[in-house]
Enzyme design. Structure first.
Site: not given
Length: 529
Positions: A264, A301
């Protein structure tokens, strides 16, 4: 007491002659404890222990593994204030944030325990034999998900607990039946050590095999790279930068047996601000967006790194309100001196291309290790020609793209590459008028949010935290929520297998009482043959 050693299964080891210390964003000095970097011999020992543990651990029942996960959660909580204090000291994050993150960590461990006890996650499927079928008989075929083997987890800098040693990657890999080797993050090795100790205690208390979990210290790339290349490692999980994740992915493809790297790698999470919604509550929307940009110093994120709006009176009013709100924001502490240096360098160079200008910035001067919130602005036509302007800047930064009409708006939305999320602030009339633009961006995101900021990820059954490349290396999977377990399994089919050999999930009597797909229909019924 922090010992600075490596956890090689149930043993502590410090054979190396290289050590490092970690930096505290609070004191702006190195913390006193020294951590011994793992050697290649210690790495080999950890992997071999994991291989041996796998042969035992994969056969543990769902209830046994569930007890292990719950015990980890209990042991983490039993550390008490020492864990909170250490995580704060190493990350600079406030006590409330770390306390909440600890709760998220233990809750997701217990969530996976519940999933294991339910048993349905294995996706048991049975096509009973049909010997009299014409024109050809059908053999008995049964299928379920099974673990893959030792998993390497790289921990994240911005979540010292929830995406770290006992975070979602470790929890889901252990839940699936795989041993885990953690490569600890050099920004918070003391926190890692405390949590590693909790996992080891839980493993011993619940009768798990030695080697089901190991943790290796390293301040450079050598240990991480060697783990990815080790032929006995079967999968890798990573949360962090694009460069870091892509490097590990590329490295794994050079192996004789390439393995999946579930990385990720961040996102700019475009926020589409449609005119009806802006007009409905201009001031409130601007305040919400400004707060989200600066949340946690933008070190998420899911930070709203790009805003998209149409030219018009509503957007002009929004820009004024956003500018006023950003001006009031207080610069917040960032995680590490390297991160703040990178943020300052990237924001400075961003304005050197001549295409963008500064729309807003905090009027409060940053103190040491704090990031100054900044919002830039660019024309939609320029962004379409230069979509690389949407490169993630890790910190409290966002870019407003102002579009001249619906066609340009759609072109802007089509210019985005893979993202973790996209948000749409809209009224019902907005959805009807701009549905094509919304549908365009839906193609490149893992999660489409309506009238909400992207910051904040629910840990549950329906969450998708992952998106098309480059947000993650495989957009079919999530790193948060129940389905995270599917990264570390593979389907195995059994054809005409004796019932005594079959896993309990596939036996005729369904001894676990789980839901199974039998001849295409979901049922808990036994099978008579």
């Amino acid at each position: 007491m922090i010992h600075g050693k490596n956890n090689i299964g149930f043993s502590l080891s410090a054979k190396g002659d290289v050590s490092f210390q970690t930096f505290s964003p609070i004191t702006l000095e190195q913390l006193p404890e020294k951590f011994v970097q793992a050697t290649t011999d210690e790495l080999e020992e950890a992997v071999q222990k994991a291989v041996s543990a796998y042969s035992v651990y994969k056969k543990k029942s769902g209830k046994e593994r569930a007890a292990f996960l719950r015990a980890i959660a209990d042991e983490i909580e039993a550390i008490g204030s020492e864990l909170i204090e250490r995580a704060c000291a190493e990350s600079g994050l406030p006590e409330g944030r770390i306390t909440g993150e600890r709760g998220r960590t233990t809750n997701q461990l217990r969530m996976f325990a519940k999933v294991l006890e339910d048993g349905d996650w294995v996706e048991a499927s049975i096509d009973p034999a049909m010997p009299d079928r014409k024109p050809l008989p059908r053999t008995d075929i049964r299928k379920m998900l099974q673990p893959v083997g030792p998993v390497v987890v790289f921990t994240a800098s911005n979540f010292p607990l929830a995406f770290s040693t006992a975070g979602g990657d470790t929890a889901s890999a252990l839940a699936a039946g795989n041993p885990v080797i953690v490569k600890s993050h050099p920004y918070h090795p003391g926190t890692n050590e405390l949590v590693s100790g909790a996992i080891i205690k839980a493993a011993q208390k619940t009768g798990m095999p030695d080697g089901v979990f190991s943790s290796l210290n390293a301040a450079d790339f050598t240990i991480g790279q060697a783990l990815v290349l080790h032929p006995k490692v079967k999968s890798v999980a990573f949360t962090g930068s694009f460069n870091g994740g892509k490097s590990l992915y590329d490295l794994a493809q050079t192996r004789k047996e390439p393995i999946p790297v579930f990385a990720e790698m961040g996102s700019v999470n475009p926020v589409l601000l449609l005119p009806g919604k802006i007009k409905e509550n201009t001031a409130g929307l601007a305040a919400t967006i400004a707060s989200s940009i600066n949340l946690g110093a933008g070190q998420f994120c899911t930070n709203p790194g790009v805003l998209v709006a149409l030219k018009g009176e509503e957007t002009e009013a929004f820009k004024s309100e956003l500018t006023a709100n950003v001006a009031k924001l207080m610069p917040e502490k960032m995680l590490h001196q390297n991160i703040i240096s990178n943020y300052e360098q990237k924001t400075k160079s961003f304005f050197e291309n001549g295409l963008v200008s500064k729309l807003a910035e905090s009027e409060n001067e940053p103190v040491q290790l704090t990031g100054k919130p900044v919002v830039a602005i660019v024309k939609g036509s320029d962004f379409v020609q230069h979509p690389d302007l949407a490169e993630e800047i890790f910190g409290p930064f966002s870019l407003l793209i102002e579009c001249d009409g619906k066609a340009e708006l759609e072109a802007v939305m089509a210019a985005f590459d893979g993202q973790l999320t996209a948000s749409v602030y809209c009224t019902a009339a907005d959805v009807e008028a701009y549905s094509s633009a919304i549908e365009i961006v839906q193609e490149v995101v893992g999660r489409l949010i309506f009238n909400g900021v992207p910051t904040g990820v629910e840990v549950g059954y329906s969450m998708q935290h992952g998106g098309p490349f480059p947000a993650s290396t495989d957009g079919r999977f999530t790193s948060v929520g129940v389905d995270a377990i599917k990264r570390f399994v593979r389907p195995v089919a059994f054809q005409d297998a004796p019932d005594a050999y079959l896993p309990d999930e596939l036996k005729d009597a369904n001894p676990l009482g789980i839901w199974r797909r039998v001849d295409g229909k979901l049922t808990k019924d036994v099978i008579n043959r």
